[in-house]
Motif scaffolding. Structure first.
Motif, PDB file in Angstrom:
ATOM      1  N   ALA A 444      59.896  40.313  24.080  1.00  0.00           N
ATOM      2  CA  ALA A 444      59.594  40.288  25.512  1.00  0.00           C
ATOM      3  C   ALA A 444      59.118  38.904  25.933  1.00  0.00           C
ATOM      4  CB  ALA A 444      58.532  41.343  25.835  1.00  0.00           C
ATOM      5  N   ALA A 445      58.254  38.286  25.113  1.00  0.00           N
ATOM      6  CA  ALA A 445      57.775  36.938  25.440  1.00  0.00           C
ATOM      7  C   ALA A 445      58.923  35.933  25.426  1.00  0.00           C
ATOM      8  CB  ALA A 445      56.690  36.524  24.452  1.00  0.00           C
ATOM      9  N   LEU A 452      61.688  31.970  32.700  1.00  0.00           N
ATOM     10  CA  LEU A 452      60.920  30.896  33.336  1.00  0.00           C
ATOM     11  C   LEU A 452      61.629  29.552  33.187  1.00  0.00           C
ATOM     12  CD1 LEU A 452      57.301  31.916  32.263  1.00  0.00           C
ATOM     13  CD2 LEU A 452      58.362  32.194  34.502  1.00  0.00           C
ATOM     14  N   MET A 453      62.199  29.305  32.000  1.00  0.00           N
ATOM     15  CA  MET A 453      62.939  28.065  31.808  1.00  0.00           C
ATOM     16  C   MET A 453      64.167  28.015  32.710  1.00  0.00           C
ATOM     17  SD  MET A 453      61.428  26.034  29.789  1.00  0.00           S
ATOM     18  CE  MET A 453      62.782  24.882  29.563  1.00  0.00           C
ATOM     19  N   LEU A 455      64.418  29.440  35.601  1.00  0.00           N
ATOM     20  CA  LEU A 455      63.909  29.174  36.944  1.00  0.00           C
ATOM     21  C   LEU A 455      63.558  27.702  37.117  1.00  0.00           C
ATOM     22  CD1 LEU A 455      62.988  30.315  39.684  1.00  0.00           C
ATOM     23  CD2 LEU A 455      60.765  30.783  38.638  1.00  0.00           C
ATOM     24  N   TYR A 456      62.970  27.102  36.075  1.00  0.00           N
ATOM     25  CA  TYR A 456      62.623  25.679  36.133  1.00  0.00           C
ATOM     26  C   TYR A 456      63.869  24.808  36.270  1.00  0.00           C
ATOM     27  CZ  TYR A 456      60.961  21.103  34.589  1.00  0.00           C
ATOM     28  OH  TYR A 456      60.692  19.750  34.516  1.00  0.00           O
ATOM     29  N   VAL A 457      64.910  25.131  35.483  1.00  0.00           N
ATOM     30  CA  VAL A 457      66.149  24.373  35.540  1.00  0.00           C
ATOM     31  C   VAL A 457      66.807  24.511  36.907  1.00  0.00           C
ATOM     32  CG1 VAL A 457      68.488  24.178  34.577  1.00  0.00           C
ATOM     33  CG2 VAL A 457      66.520  24.454  33.066  1.00  0.00           C
ATOM     34  N   LEU A 458      66.804  25.711  37.453  1.00  0.00           N
ATOM     35  CA  LEU A 458      67.399  25.919  38.767  1.00  0.00           C
ATOM     36  C   LEU A 458      66.673  25.134  39.855  1.00  0.00           C
ATOM     37  CD1 LEU A 458      68.156  29.757  38.674  1.00  0.00           C
ATOM     38  CD2 LEU A 458      69.801  27.881  38.623  1.00  0.00           C
ATOM     39  N   LYS A 459      65.363  25.021  39.715  1.00  0.00           N
ATOM     40  CA  LYS A 459      64.600  24.260  40.712  1.00  0.00           C
ATOM     41  C   LYS A 459      64.918  22.774  40.634  1.00  0.00           C
ATOM     42  CE  LYS A 459      60.411  25.251  41.756  1.00  0.00           C
ATOM     43  NZ  LYS A 459      58.954  25.478  41.713  1.00  0.00           N
TER      44      LYS A 459
END
Length: 497
Positions: A444-445, A452-453, A455-459
């Motif tokens: 799960a982690a 999260l990674m 999401l960071y790349v997309l930003k």
């Protein structure tokens, strides 16, 4: 063709002979006592037998007969005897594959051979369902409920009986319904809380005669059509989550006309014993720890506040009194301490022990589905049941944070169970290693980290839409100069006009 016909006739004669004489009569019942207890919503019978071996050789098997009409209404058939130390022990039994129009036969296995001319005392306990019938079927709301019960007047035995007694226990306002004379007379004797009949002559084996009685019962006949019982095992929280869904019917007497709440309160029927279901009592195991703050009770409408948990017993009051023929369904749930149910056999093996049901007090269960959800990654080793059941179904079901196969789901099905059998336990042994325990949170982690990674790349990716000219991207300065030139041209055009 003639040979075939002759063989057919011979086969028919042999079959008929076996039907009437399926076995030799090696025993004689010197004493036979049959007691019928009607204090519950089901019938409890006890047959105390003192059998004499009249054969010339030692015998270790006794055949017990059960009326064929009771074959599918028998919840429990149990043989008991007292061993040399005086303790009660069980006798092995199994159904015989013998055709007979009136009886179903069971082989009762004695613990040791009984010598010729010797006696052996034992008892057969029976629990029968669907035996009480409202008599009459429809009654006024304030009247007492009368039930009718039909049983065999004589011993359920293929062997001759010398001395026989038949007793009815806890039957209020007892009354006989006999249309014909009994072929073997029974002398009646009324006692304080029971009625006793005693045979005045020996009774031949395989004697059967319907004997009907009526009695008053100021309590409902609670019948659970369906019970779905889910048990979720959680090693991380060290808890066992239980949820039960009930579909209940009152098999008691029906109302002869529509229900009137005004008459119900005027007669104060809710304040005295009655044939309608006004409350359901669900006792819990006193030895188990229950987290009372986790208890909940809902029905199809929603949460119901008319419930109370007191001294390890949950008391539920339906939204309306459930009269004969009426139905009600609800769901209850709670959490218990897993340590009370689970034992660690070795480093990777666990043993889960739980009751078949907790159950409503004084109720009969037609169909029970018991689902046990083991943690994701668990592996079933084996299981043990207190009685025969259909083959279990092993599957997987996803729950919160399940990633791979989901929880290991074991499904057991039971039928014709009564509340007095709820202490019978189901044992499940399974493997669940320490790696399996930490594997799920690590996975799960890991997936949360990937999310999260991502999401960071997309930003970091510029997804805005910018203007182009002749297939080339226009810079902001060029765009400004182009806009400025366009504005100047517009001003000149206006001046010219």
């Amino acid at each position: 063709m003639k040979i075939t016909q002759v063989l057919y006739v011979l086969f028919s004669l042999v079959t008929a002979t076996l039907a009437f004489h399926p076995f030799e009569k090696h025993w004689q019942n010197s004493e036979y006592e049959k007691s019928v207890d009607v204090s519950k919503s089901f019938v409890k019978e006890r047959h105390d037998i003192n059998a004499l071996n009249i054969h010339g050789k030692p015998q270790s098997k006794y055949v017990f007969g059960l009326e064929k009409s009771l074959e599918f209404d028998t919840s429990l058939l149990l043989g008991l005897y007292k061993d040399t130390s005086g303790k009660t022990a069980m006798l092995k039994s199994h159904k015989l594959d013998i055709y007979d129009d009136d009886f179903v036969y069971y082989n009762i296995i004695f613990p040791y051979p009984i010598a010729p001319g010797s006696y052996f005392k034992f008892s057969i306990s029976l629990i029968l369902i669907n035996q009480m019938v409202p008599y009459p079927e429809h009654i006024p709301m304030a009247d007492d409920q009368v039930l009718k019960l039909t049983t065999n007047a004589y011993p359920s035995s293929p062997y001759d009986t010398l001395a026989y007694t038949l007793g009815f226990i806890s039957a209020a306002d007892f009354n006989e319904l006999i249309n014909t004379e009994l072929p073997y007379s029974l002398q009646r004797n009324d006692l304080s809380s029971s009625v006793l009949y005693k045979a005045t002559e020996p009774i031949p084996g395989d004697s059967i005669l319907d004997f009907s009685i009526t009695y008053t019962r100021t309590a409902p006949l609670t019948f659970v059509n369906t019970l779905v019982r889910d048990l979720w095992v959680s090693h991380w929280s060290s808890s066992l989550q239980l949820e039960e869904y009930y579909e209940v019917t009152n098999n008691g007497a029906k109302l002869d006309k529509g229900f009137s709440r005004v008459d119900y309160f005027n007669e104060k029927l809710m304040m005295k014993p009655h044939h309608a279901i006004t409350a359901l009592r669900i006792p819990f195991d006193q030895s188990k720890t229950i987290f009372t703050d986790s208890l909940y009770y809902v029905d199809k409408v929603g949460n119901v506040s008319t419930s109370q948990y007191y001294e390890k017993e949950l008391i539920i009051r339906p939204r309306f009194p459930v009269f004969g023929g009426w139905n009600y369904n609800f769901t209850i749930g709670w959490n218990s301490d897993l340590k009370d149910f689970l034992k660690r056999e070795n480093e990777d093996t666990y043993v889960l022990s739980t009751h078949i049901l907790d159950g409503i007090r004084d109720a009969t269960y037609q169909d029970i589905t018991l689902n046990i959800y083991l943690p994701e990654g668990a592996e079933l080793v084996d299981y043990a049941l207190p009685f025969v059941s259909d083959d279990i179904k092993v599957s997987h079901e996803y729950s919160y944070l399940d990633i791979e196969k989901g929880h290991l789901k074991l499904t057991f099905n039971f039928d014709n169970i009564v509340d007095e059998m709820k202490n019978l336990e189901l044992v499940v042994r399974y493997k669940y290693s320490s790696f399996n325990m930490i594997e799920k949170p690590l996975q799960a982690a890991f997936y949360i980290f990937l999310a999260l990674m991502g999401l960071y790349v997309l930003k970091k990716i510029d997804l805005s839409i910018k203007p182009t000219k002749n297939g080339k991207l226009i810079k902001e300065e060029d765009e400004f100069e182009e806009e400025k030139k366009s504005n100047v041209d517009e001003i000149i055009d206006v001046a010219d006009e």
